[in-house]
Design an enzyme around this catalytic site. Structure first.
Site, PDB file in Angstrom:
ATOM      1  N   ASP A  82      -2.483 -18.384   0.736  1.00  0.00           N
ATOM      2  CA  ASP A  82      -3.476 -19.100  -0.091  1.00  0.00           C
ATOM      3  C   ASP A  82      -4.130 -20.211   0.725  1.00  0.00           C
ATOM      4  O   ASP A  82      -5.347 -20.409   0.684  1.00  0.00           O
ATOM      5  CB  ASP A  82      -2.847 -19.630  -1.395  1.00  0.00           C
ATOM      6  CG  ASP A  82      -1.502 -20.319  -1.191  1.00  0.00           C
ATOM      7  OD1 ASP A  82      -0.962 -20.282  -0.072  1.00  0.00           O
ATOM      8  OD2 ASP A  82      -0.996 -20.904  -2.172  1.00  0.00           O
ATOM      9  N   LYS A 129       3.494 -15.296   2.515  1.00  0.00           N
ATOM     10  CA  LYS A 129       3.748 -16.015   1.265  1.00  0.00           C
ATOM     11  C   LYS A 129       5.267 -16.223   1.198  1.00  0.00           C
ATOM     12  O   LYS A 129       5.946 -15.769   0.269  1.00  0.00           O
ATOM     13  CB  LYS A 129       3.220 -15.177   0.081  1.00  0.00           C
ATOM     14  CG  LYS A 129       3.178 -15.897  -1.250  1.00  0.00           C
ATOM     15  CD  LYS A 129       2.078 -16.935  -1.351  1.00  0.00           C
ATOM     16  CE  LYS A 129       2.237 -17.727  -2.651  1.00  0.00           C
ATOM     17  NZ  LYS A 129       1.314 -18.878  -2.737  1.00  0.00           N
ATOM     18  N   ASP A 173     -11.946  -9.363   4.901  1.00  0.00           N
ATOM     19  CA  ASP A 173     -13.243  -9.394   4.198  1.00  0.00           C
ATOM     20  C   ASP A 173     -13.788 -10.814   4.180  1.00  0.00           C
ATOM     21  O   ASP A 173     -14.975 -11.048   4.422  1.00  0.00           O
ATOM     22  CB  ASP A 173     -13.097  -8.908   2.741  1.00  0.00           C
ATOM     23  CG  ASP A 173     -13.439  -7.431   2.580  1.00  0.00           C
ATOM     24  OD1 ASP A 173     -13.202  -6.667   3.544  1.00  0.00           O
ATOM     25  OD2 ASP A 173     -13.932  -7.044   1.504  1.00  0.00           O
ATOM     26  N   ASP A 221      -6.097  -7.107   4.465  1.00  0.00           N
ATOM     27  CA  ASP A 221      -7.266  -6.499   3.817  1.00  0.00           C
ATOM     28  C   ASP A 221      -8.152  -7.593   3.239  1.00  0.00           C
ATOM     29  O   ASP A 221      -9.363  -7.632   3.465  1.00  0.00           O
ATOM     30  CB  ASP A 221      -6.783  -5.554   2.703  1.00  0.00           C
ATOM     31  CG  ASP A 221      -7.934  -4.956   1.918  1.00  0.00           C
ATOM     32  OD1 ASP A 221      -8.901  -4.495   2.557  1.00  0.00           O
ATOM     33  OD2 ASP A 221      -7.877  -4.962   0.673  1.00  0.00           O
ATOM     34  N   TYR A 245       0.825  -1.209   0.000  1.00  0.00           N
ATOM     35  CA  TYR A 245       0.000   0.000   0.000  1.00  0.00           C
ATOM     36  C   TYR A 245       0.861   1.262   0.000  1.00  0.00           C
ATOM     37  O   TYR A 245       0.440   2.303  -0.471  1.00  0.00           O
ATOM     38  CB  TYR A 245      -0.886   0.042   1.248  1.00  0.00           C
ATOM     39  CG  TYR A 245      -2.175  -0.732   1.148  1.00  0.00           C
ATOM     40  CD1 TYR A 245      -2.177  -2.091   0.868  1.00  0.00           C
ATOM     41  CD2 TYR A 245      -3.393  -0.094   1.348  1.00  0.00           C
ATOM     42  CE1 TYR A 245      -3.367  -2.797   0.797  1.00  0.00           C
ATOM     43  CE2 TYR A 245      -4.580  -0.794   1.273  1.00  0.00           C
ATOM     44  CZ  TYR A 245      -4.565  -2.149   1.001  1.00  0.00           C
ATOM     45  OH  TYR A 245      -5.748  -2.832   0.938  1.00  0.00           O
TER      46      TYR A 245
END
Ligand code: IPM
Ligand code: MG
Length: 356
Positions: free
Chosen positions: A223, A191, A251, A247, A142
């Protein structure tokens, strides 16, 4: 106590949901003898329209001068065509960064009353969903360099993902501390099979792990984590992760609890001044129709009382009032179920305030 709260009503459903949270805060103030004063702050699309800037310096200064910030939501289709730095979301990122709010807590908790609204099978939901996503908020992709250049006759875009050890360490510590206050399980999501930033995360986390021997620490690729959250969410207690993974996973986590409209969040830095917002967006499609669910914002206000003002009893009172409102069968459209009573944003706010 006297507390001065900066209110960012923002765009879309922002103004309606913030109005309900203020109603609840005022009722709390009256009941417990506190005085809350409010400062209106423009940020996002409405600030672009008014000031040509999603977060004018003067507005950031108002937030920095407050005891804490309550935010509704920003953004909408009206401002979507604007270049990156002028978009409403940029105001939010500058606010988080300008206030030094590196630690974002997003609880994913299933309200038993809403179990039927979860898209997961009852056999999975029955095992319970109660975990906390600890998201790093002011670094990573970001805040790395974003650029688009012309190269060999085509456009090439780059978004840099950046992490410094101290940025990982301070959020990693929040992860361990949060786990210590809960069921003492921490999962670092990354990751590390591909990214250098993730490998750096792991090395810092291993150093911290030595300081928290009581915490059962594990690591998971993002993942796989996305899959495990829908396969067996009961395995998680605290997840600590970098900005973008947090983020996305928050959700996902909110959805399985029934409605994204229910989830609050806190953003804090080193001091007690924080920023509190529901994790959902500005929902422009239902804005101004009295259909939005104000509970995520009301619970964000409760988090502000607890984490920034040390008002634990007051915060608990709000949570209990929300529970009672749900127990009474009241539901906004996003969480409506058979046998319940459909109500609007305002009526839900009234109900919670009355049940305090
Ligand atoms: C969130 C939102 C923001 C984010 C957007 C609006 C910039 O999705 O708070 O989760 O990506 O952080
Ligand atoms: Mg998001």
């Amino acid at each position: 106590m006297n507390k001065h709260i900066a209110l960012i009503r923002g765009d879309g459903i922002g103004p309606e949901i913030v109005a309900q949270a203020v109603k609840v805060l005022d009722a709390v103030a009256e009941k417990y003898g506190h005085t809350f004063t409010y400062e209106e702050v423009d940020m996002g699309g409405c600030a672009i329209d008014k000031w040509g800037d999603p977060l004018p310096q003067e507005m950031l200064d108002k937030c920095l001068a407050s005891d804490s910030v309550l935010l509704g939501a920003v953004g909408g289709p009206k401002w979507e065509g604007l270049p990156g730095p002028q978009r409403p979301e940029k105001g939010l990122l500058r606010l988080r960064s300008g206030m030094g709010l590196y630690s974002n807590l997003r609880p994913a908790k299933l309200w038993p009353q809403l179990a039927a609204a979860s898209p997961l099978k009852p056999s999975i939901v029955e095992k319970g969903i109660d975990f906390m996503v600890v998201r790093e908020l002011i670094s990573g992709v970001y805040f790395g360099e974003h650029k688009t250049v012309e190269q060999d006759g085509e456009k090439v875009a780059t978004d840099e993902m950046y992490y410094a050890e101290h940025e990982i360490e301070r959020i990693g510590r929040i992860g361990f501390e949060t786990a210590m206050k809960r069921r003492k399980k921490l999962t670092c999501v990354d990751k590390a099979n591909v990214l250098d930033t993730s490998r750096l995360w792991r090395s810092v986390m291993h150093r911290l792990q030595a300081e928290y021997p009581e915490v059962e620490y594990s690591e998971m690729f993002v993942d796989n984590a996305a899959m495990q959250i829908v396969k067996d969410p009961s395995q998680f207690d605290v997840i600590v992760t970098e900005n973008m993974f947090g983020d996305i996973l928050s959700d996902e986590a909110s959805m399985i609890t029934g409605s994204i409209g229910m989830i609050p969040s806190s953003s804090l830095g080193d001091g007690t001044r924080g920023m509190y917002e529901p994790i959902h967006g500005s929902a422009p499609d239902i804005a101004g129709q009295d259909k939005a669910n104000p509970i995520g914002t009301i619970l964000s206000a409760a988090m502000m009382l607890k984490y920034s003002f040390g008002m634990d009893a007051e915060a608990q009172n709000i949570e209990d009032a929300v529970t009672k409102a749900l127990d009474s069968g009241l539901r906004t459209a996003d969480m409506m179920a058979e046998g319940c009573t459909l109500c609007g944003c305002e009526a839900m706010g009234d109900a919670v305030a009355a049940l305090l």
